[in-house]
Design an enzyme around this catalytic site. Sequence first.
Site: not given
Length: 472
Positions: A52-53, A103, A107, A199
């Site tokens: 996950d970026d 994603h 966020h 991550h």
Amino acid sequence: MNTSRKAFRRLFGVILSLLLLLTLSATPALAATSQIIYQGSTSNKVVALTFDDGSDGYNIQSILNALSANNIKATFFLTGQGAENHPQAIKNIVSAGHDIGNHSYNHPDFTTVATTEMTNQLTRTETIITNLTGKSTKPFFRAPFGSYNSTVLQTVGNAGYTYTFQWTIDSLDWTGNSATDIYNRVINNIVPGAIVLMHTGYGANGTTAALPNIINQLRAMGYSFVTLSQLMNTTSTPGTGTGTSYTVKAGDTLYAIALRYGVTVQAIVNANGLTNANLIRVGQVLTIPGTGTPTTPTTPTTGTSYTVKAGDTLYAIALRYGVTVQTIINANGITNANLIRVGQVLTIPGTSTPTTPTPPTTPTTGTTYTVKAGDTLYAIALRYGVTVQQIVTANNITNANLISIGQVLTIPGTGTPTTPTTPTTGTSYTVKAGDTLYAIALRYGVTITQLVNANGIANPNLIRVGQVLIIP
């Protein structure tokens, strides 16, 4: 005056019709709800590494270097904000041939925002990524914080994200834990089809040090690495040939599908490159080779026949007719004794009249128990104060995970159920082989939800031997 009223009515009618037309045309067509995925449906030793970026992407290049050195493709879930902050790193991910997914933009917890904001987050990120790389993030989505509900799944499904990916193993690298801890979390919990969560940000510095060791150890254990596209088999389109295609529905088995189309299970396996005939998923599109018309199974003329009903098992049917499971398997060419379908017509060899099942002999010091829906050997053993192995031995069970509803078990050594001891205040419990959250909750007199909430469990079906649980 009458002319004016008629004109007004006509005008009002026209306006009302236009408003109705606009309302109907503005109503969106709902797509399918996004499918939540925790683990790939395979028994092969494959694992999907996912990253996950966030906004900084500090470790992206180090991760890409490690993956490239080991000739591994992974999957990256990208944020729009991150792509704006480090566009070249995002280009490098795509140019290296890795999978990508959406994603969100910045966020947020999708369960706390409006559906319009969810859609905006997805669309904004998709636009940024496609403009930057020429590649779409669809159909893969990972919810920020892994937080989702039915509204989230419906909304992202409507936006074209048919798969929402959670994870099988959480490395917890975002907490800043050590490379050793990350390594242990992955290696100690690995299972076929696992999806590993890691991550790319600065806070996950342990990941770059752990990754080469994780890769080496998994390969030593016989694992190979796949992208989520490969794991979900979404990259291959079924061929047309002389056959047709079929979309798997809830309750389907390969045996039932093969029976319907008049082909063999092996023919479907070969046509679709399946590695495990027992693992197919709802929504999967299968190529049906050699025919385009379903056939009706024929009922044998010799012996007798039985039509499978809801809740039936081969064990129960064999018991009813006084034959063995193996004779039914042989008479019907069944490849998997655990897979029969409602409506399937079975040949019952050697008899035409059901017999009354003979209950197993009950030991003088024991008792019997009839298996009910949801039972496990662990829960039954716990109830009667005996061990799983004692029940297995007393009943000649070959697989402790396979018991059937209605099966009568001999409970050795006791005839009275025991009541689990409930702790007066909180305590902890170390997970043992064969444990389930259901059985642990039963033992301590709490609910599965209480255990999930107290331990931050993302998937109630995935607990590991040695895991220490808080009992609330």
